[in-house]
Write an enzyme that holds these catalytic residues in place. Structure first.
Site, mmCIF file in Angstrom:
data_model
loop_
_atom_site.group_PDB
_atom_site.id
_atom_site.type_symbol
_atom_site.label_atom_id
_atom_site.label_comp_id
_atom_site.label_asym_id
_atom_site.label_seq_id
_atom_site.Cartn_x
_atom_site.Cartn_y
_atom_site.Cartn_z
ATOM 1 N N THR A 134 8.595 -4.929 6.675
ATOM 2 C CA THR A 134 7.182 -4.998 7.021
ATOM 3 C C THR A 134 6.495 -6.039 5.953
ATOM 4 O O THR A 134 7.305 -7.787 6.256
ATOM 5 C CB THR A 134 6.072 -4.331 7.204
ATOM 6 N N ASP A 135 5.571 -6.039 4.556
ATOM 7 C CA ASP A 135 5.250 -7.398 4.476
ATOM 8 C C ASP A 135 6.143 -8.112 3.745
ATOM 9 O O ASP A 135 7.112 -7.512 3.236
ATOM 10 C CB ASP A 135 3.973 -6.207 3.269
ATOM 11 N N PRO A 136 5.286 -9.201 3.956
ATOM 12 C CA PRO A 136 6.366 -9.970 3.101
ATOM 13 C C PRO A 136 5.727 -9.639 1.522
ATOM 14 O O PRO A 136 4.243 -9.485 0.860
ATOM 15 C CB PRO A 136 6.333 -10.786 3.438
ATOM 16 N N GLN A 190 8.796 -4.955 2.081
ATOM 17 C CA GLN A 190 8.840 -3.806 2.478
ATOM 18 C C GLN A 190 10.352 -3.368 3.127
ATOM 19 O O GLN A 190 10.027 -4.084 4.896
ATOM 20 C CB GLN A 190 7.343 -3.534 3.091
ATOM 21 N N SER A 216 3.888 -3.089 -2.239
ATOM 22 C CA SER A 216 3.725 -4.352 -1.751
ATOM 23 C C SER A 216 2.968 -5.102 -3.228
ATOM 24 O O SER A 216 2.136 -3.860 -3.571
ATOM 25 C CB SER A 216 2.409 -4.899 -0.834
#
Ligand code: FRU
Length: 526
Positions: A13-15, A30, A75
């Site tokens: 998911t998240d950078p 993530q 994150s």
């Protein structure tokens, strides 16, 4: 998936913590190494690249091992400390499922890939402050240094039902003290995830390092609104003396009037300053539109957007985003059309390229603006308007645009298009990405997205660029002043049977001065 960073199998998911270090671009993200779903074993995956196009996947950089992150490493961001020393601030979910902020650093600074990371022994370095519930405190930003030599960082959270960018200060990057007031907070918003705060130049497209202090800068504050699943930003100034961000307009409210990086699927994004090319680069997470059952079956979910250069528009009221120049390294077979007339209710096929992996850019001559329809003042939400005014409903100036990932019989198609309106004394272009006919499959989110782009009476053309890679369509309207990303899953065999068309369903004819399309090569490591 050809251009996109798939980053190994499973769920990503998240950078996190993008940076440039010793000739290498780093992207962490993530990642659940155990399945295509979210769970309590989230780690920091790690990939590196020399050109932002071809990637090498490394072993996971930060994984749950200690009481302060045993239930996941969430994150965070990198900051490059003086002496070219990168450090990471990340959220750990501790043994009590509380969110705390931790520090990690590379074990070996002479390794440009920074493969090994160690955690600071005194972690956690920040714990949830009074008034912030332990499950509402996360995602430290890149830090910036003030004139006084003191570091500042913001952490996302929720306090008294307000989304908030909680401010901390530190002399040594290890001991952090809570500032009594947040840098900024929202009104009636849910938790702010992944806050990002950075300067932008008012004079050029060049990026600016987070710690630069000088005149001729504006500041961007971005927050990911969990309840909306969108990334909103606002532009303003930074009152360093009072530790406050001052938005130029209404700030962050989470309404359809707010500015967004992307009006489609794009979340938990993060920027970094690329010191070698002097630009600021933005990455976002593009999630799936099919079901988690589909994800489990296909054994992966989630991709990173194509990295976008981001800078302030000449009006200084919004940002502009454009795929990094390096993306063009993948350009292969090229076709071009010029001076093509699209009469009312007509279309033509852009042939000779691989329509399922294409970079296509087209400009449309604007019609005489006096002749366009008037925008009803009730139509304030572009997304709603796009779901009412479909690409098949004829207007005056538009809808005109592209039919992407289309089957030959057009039963499956994703229309990305414009429609032009007069709004009081100004002109506005409605940009839509209509997924309602993107697939004959059921059980897929086919929401249509929309954005408004204000244009000048003097403007003669409007451009549209779409980067298509099988299930991903990233579209950039008016040279990147509005972006819409969509995921599409047509039933036809995407590799061989995809088509692309330009169309006009408006009653006014449209001229295409130029259209360029390139088949895209396969990037390495994807
Ligand atoms: C955003 C987010 C962050 C959190 C991470 C967990 O998508 O919820 O707030 O740190 O994902 O994976």
């Amino acid at each position: 998936m050809i251009l996109y960073l798939l980053l190994g199998a499973f769920y990503r998911t998240d950078p996190n913590g993008p940076m440039y270090y010793k000739g290498v671009y780093h992207l962490f993200y993530q990642y659940n190494p155990y399945g295509a779903i979210f769970n309590t074993t989230i780690v920091w995956g790690h990939s590196v690249s020399h050109d932002l196009v071809n990637w090498i996947h490394l072993k996971n950089a930060i994984v749950p091992t200690k009481s302060f992150d045993i239930n996941s490493c969430w994150s965070g961001s990198t900051t490059i400390l003086p002496g070219n020393k990168p450090v990471v601030l990340y959220t750990g979910v501790n043994t009590k499922n509380q969110q705390v902020q931790n520090l990690a650093m590379p074990k070996n600074l002479s390794d440009p890939f920074l493969k090994e990371w160690k955690k600071y022994s005194g972690n956690p370095i920040m714990t949830p402050p009074d008034g912030v519930k332990p499950d509402n405190f996360r995602d430290p930003s890149t830090a910036w240094k003030g004139k006084d030599g003191i570091w500042r960082v913001v952490v996302g959270g929720l306090r008294s039902n307000l989304g908030v960018a909680i401010l901390y200060k530190s002399k040594d990057f290890v001991h952090w003290s809570l500032h009594d007031e947040p840098l900024y907070f929202g009104k009636n918003t849910d938790i702010w995830e992944c806050p990002d705060f950075y300067p932008v130049s008012v004079k050029s497209r060049d990026g600016v390092d987070n710690s630069v202090i000088r005149i001729n800068l504006k500041y961007v504050l971005k927050a990911s609104f969990k309840s909306k699943s969108h990334d909103y930003y606002t532009i303003g100034s930074y009152d360093a003396e009072n530790e406050k961000f001052l938005p130029d307009s209404k700030g962050l409210t989470g309404s359809s009037l707010d500015l967004r990086y992307d009006y489609g699927k794009f979340y938990a994004s993060k920027t970094f300053f690329d010191s070698v090319k002097n630009r600021r680069i933005l990455w976002g997470w593009i999630n799936e539109s099919d079901s988690s059952a589909d994800d489990i079956k296909k054994e992966w979910a989630g991709i990173q957007s194509i990295p976008r250069q981001v800078y302030l528009d000449s009006t200084q009221t919004q940002l502009v985003q454009w795929p990094v120049k390096e993306t063009e390294k993948l350009h292969d077979k090229h076709v071009t059309y010029s001076g093509k007339k699209l009469r009312r209710e007509s279309l033509f096929e852009v042939s000779g390229i691989t329509a399922s992996q294409v970079d296509i850019e087209v400009s449309f001559m604007l019609p005489k603006l006096e002749e366009v329809e008037v925008l009803d003042p009730k139509w304030s939400d572009p997304q709603l308007l796009c779901s009412t005014k479909t690409p098949r409903d004829s207007g005056r100036a538009g809808p005109f645009g592209l039919l992407l990932m289309a089957s030959q019989d057009l039963k499956e198609q994703t229309a990305v298009f414009f429609r032009i309106f007069k709004d009081n004394h100004q002109f506005v272009v409605l940009m839509c990405s209509d997924q309602s006919r993107s697939s004959l499959r059921e059980g897929i989110d086919k929401t249509t997205y929309g954005a408004f782009i204000y244009i000048n009476r003097k403007d003669e053309m409007i451009s549209l660029r779409s980067l298509v890679d099988n299930s991903v369509i990233e579209s950039f309207g008016a040279e990147g002043r509005a972006c819409i990303t969509a995921r599409v899953y047509p039933k036809f065999s995407v590799h061989t049977e995809a088509h692309v068309y330009a169309f006009n369903n408006g009653s006014l004819d449209v001229v295409i001065p130029r259209l360029d399309a390139w088949s895209m090569k396969t990037a390495k490591g994807n």
